[in-house]
Design an enzyme around this catalytic site. Structure first.
Site, PDB file in Angstrom:
ATOM      1  N   THR A   1     -20.601 -17.656  73.179  1.00 48.58           N
ATOM      2  CA  THR A   1     -20.938 -16.487  73.986  1.00 48.58           C
ATOM      3  C   THR A   1     -20.256 -16.584  75.338  1.00 48.58           C
ATOM      4  O   THR A   1     -19.937 -17.672  75.819  1.00 48.58           O
ATOM      5  CB  THR A   1     -22.455 -16.403  74.253  1.00 48.58           C
ATOM      6  OG1 THR A   1     -22.845 -17.482  75.116  1.00 48.58           O
ATOM      7  CG2 THR A   1     -23.243 -16.481  72.975  1.00 48.58           C
TER       8      THR A   1
ATOM      9  N   MET B   1     -14.266 -19.991  75.245  1.00 51.06           N
ATOM     10  CA  MET B   1     -12.829 -19.758  75.306  1.00 51.06           C
ATOM     11  C   MET B   1     -12.052 -20.922  74.688  1.00 51.06           C
ATOM     12  O   MET B   1     -11.066 -20.727  73.977  1.00 51.06           O
ATOM     13  CB  MET B   1     -12.414 -19.545  76.759  1.00 51.06           C
ATOM     14  CG  MET B   1     -12.985 -18.274  77.365  1.00 51.06           C
ATOM     15  SD  MET B   1     -13.002 -18.299  79.162  1.00 51.06           S
ATOM     16  CE  MET B   1     -11.246 -18.490  79.475  1.00 51.06           C
TER      17      MET B   1
ATOM     18  N   GLU C   1     -20.267 -21.926  75.589  1.00 54.90           N
ATOM     19  CA  GLU C   1     -20.651 -20.913  76.566  1.00 54.90           C
ATOM     20  C   GLU C   1     -19.493 -20.658  77.513  1.00 54.90           C
ATOM     21  O   GLU C   1     -18.962 -21.592  78.119  1.00 54.90           O
ATOM     22  CB  GLU C   1     -21.855 -21.372  77.385  1.00 54.90           C
ATOM     23  CG  GLU C   1     -23.154 -21.450  76.622  1.00 54.90           C
ATOM     24  CD  GLU C   1     -24.336 -21.723  77.533  1.00 54.90           C
ATOM     25  OE1 GLU C   1     -25.455 -21.325  77.175  1.00 54.90           O
ATOM     26  OE2 GLU C   1     -24.156 -22.338  78.607  1.00 54.90           O
ATOM     27  N   CYS C   2     -19.096 -19.412  77.652  1.00 58.14           N
ATOM     28  CA  CYS C   2     -18.063 -18.981  78.591  1.00 58.14           C
ATOM     29  C   CYS C   2     -16.796 -19.833  78.441  1.00 58.14           C
ATOM     30  O   CYS C   2     -16.057 -19.669  77.496  1.00 58.14           O
ATOM     31  CB  CYS C   2     -18.593 -18.990  80.025  1.00 58.14           C
ATOM     32  SG  CYS C   2     -17.636 -17.957  81.164  1.00 58.14           S
ATOM     33  N   GLY C   3     -16.543 -20.755  79.363  1.00 56.14           N
ATOM     34  CA  GLY C   3     -15.349 -21.585  79.244  1.00 56.14           C
ATOM     35  C   GLY C   3     -15.313 -22.364  77.943  1.00 56.14           C
ATOM     36  O   GLY C   3     -14.246 -22.548  77.333  1.00 56.14           O
TER      37      GLY C   3
END
Length: 439
Positions: free
Chosen positions: A430, A330, A325-327
């Protein structure tokens, strides 16, 4: 139902968190058990709440959660008081309601029957603060203003003038706090500095509690607490992503909602934490790996150098599901470009390349309809969550994970992505953080 209060304000930056921390510690020092809560999608404040109260804090969200789920999470058997901190201004939310409201703190107060204690920053005004308080008190039926705490009072004369205005407005004043920068909680680009990173957290909480004891009428505040829930508590539908979950937990990966972890455990799942920053791979005994959001951009060099983490994660992902999720999303990508333009190698489970060299804020609620399964959720599942980041996508060669819309129903280009691994594993990610399944 345990009596409660909601700490709110006319706007962000009024001093809600400082007051909340002071109250939690001052009441704890009295021997009371106080259950802290946070209204809205916030990872940082609950950790500060837990440090001040000794009780795990959790989030409530009227846009993403059903009324029954909110009531269930707000239930605090054994506690003497529930103290919830609002977000933004009391009535601030999105334009189109979600599961139980617009995401406004007032939704939660109305649903649970908690009176509101307003923190009003009176710097630059005097009697006008009374008009603001009166306006807030009459804005919405079903929301009760118990009284106010005056913040950033400049002098005794200033306080006296503000109190005149409050008396004319018929608003109770629980106390007044002076301007005191030494107990302000520092911030950075995604909000407050995390609790574990604060160099003098205990001193800040102790000082805030001393100020609250000295300047507030705690007996009157406690007497104002109440609860008249409009909804019977229900069991949240929280599906764990696996039976044994390898969960990344350190300064780079710390953003996961407490109610999700609690729900996973209540469903019988086992949490196996590991630290990518300490170059630890996921436990090979796990059947799923979950990489939460956080601040990978602040630790990109360390993550790029964490060979054991990357090698172990790659081996894990070859045969089992990994979700970010997010970080975390990435960090699963091919590369992360930091604010100075330096490209850092990431895990390579996805082709995603993200950049902080050109910052752009992405903020808001998200509803996603999955185009392919994720750990714990089948294809076509509808999920509600929240997105908040400044990074941009440079490259995303993999298929879209979901169709994503914002709170108004408008399409969002950050769809997430997925990739099948050679050994049969599935990597998914995501930009939005999951809060709850849509009803």
């Amino acid at each position: 139902m345990t009596p409660g209060l909601l700490i709110s304000a006319p706007s962000s930056g009024s001093g809600k968190t400082t007051l909340m921390l002071g109250l939690l510690r001052a009441l704890r020092d009295r021997g009371l058990m106080v259950q802290p809560l946070k209204s809205g999608p916030d990872y940082i404040d609950p950790a500060f709440h837990t440090a001040a109260s000794g009780q795990p804090s959790r989030n409530l969200d009227s846009w993403a959660m059903s009324p029954a789920m909110i009531a269930g999470l707000a239930d605090a058997p054994g506690a003497d008081l529930v103290l919830a901190e609002g977000s933004m201004g009391l009535f601030d939310g999105v334009a189109k309601p979600g599961e139980a409201g617009t995401g406004a703190s007032a939704d939660v107060a109305a649903l649970m029957g908690w009176p509101v204690v307003l923190v009003i920053d009176v710097s630059g005004q005097a009697q006008t603060a009374g008009a603001i308080a009166r306006g807030l008190a009459g804005f919405r039926a079903g929301v009760t203003i118990a009284g106010v705490v005056l913040n950033r009072v400049a002098s005794p004369r200033h306080e006296a003038l503000v109190r005149v205005g409050m008396a004319e407005a018929g608003v109770t004043v629980f106390g007044a706090l002076p301007k005191q920068a030494s107990i302000a909680v520092p911030e950075r680009h995604l909000g407050l500095v995390q609790a574990e990173e604060h160099p003098a957290l205990e001193a800040l909480i102790t000082q805030a509690a001393a100020l609250v004891r000295e300047r507030l009428d705690l007996d009157a505040l406690l007497a104002a607490a109440a609860a008249h829930p409009a909804q019977t508590a229900g069991t949240a539908r929280i599906r764990p992503p696996g039976q044994r979950i390898a969960l990344a937990r350190d300064a780079a990966f710390s953003f996961v909602y407490p109610h999700l972890i609690d729900g996973w455990r209540k469903a019988g799942a086992e949490i196996l934490p590991f630290s990518p920053l300490a170059d630890q791979p996921p436990d090979p005994a796990a059947d799923t790996c979950w990489l939460p959001g956080g601040y990978p951009e602040l630790h990109a060099g360390a993550l790029a150098a964490a060979d054991s983490f990357r090698t172990g994660l790659s081996a894990f992902a070859d045969t089992r599901p990994v979700h970010g999720e997010c970080g975390g999303y990435m960090a699963m990508g091919a590369a992360l470009i930091d604010k100075d333009g330096t490209r850092h190698r990431m895990a390579g489970l996805l082709g995603l390349v993200t950049s902080y060299a050109s910052r752009k804020m992405h903020l808001g609620y998200r509803q996603a309809t999955l185009l392919t399964p994720t750990p714990g959720h089948a294809s076509a599942s509808r999920l509600r969550g929240h997105e908040f980041h400044y990074s941009t996508i440079v490259d995303q060669p993999d298929p879209a994970l979901a169709t994503v819309t914002d709170a108004t129903g408008a399409s969002v280009p950050e769809t997430g992505s997925y990739r099948f691994q050679p050994g049969g594993g599935r990597s998914t990610g995501t930009y939005f953080h999951l809060i709850a399944e849509a009803s």
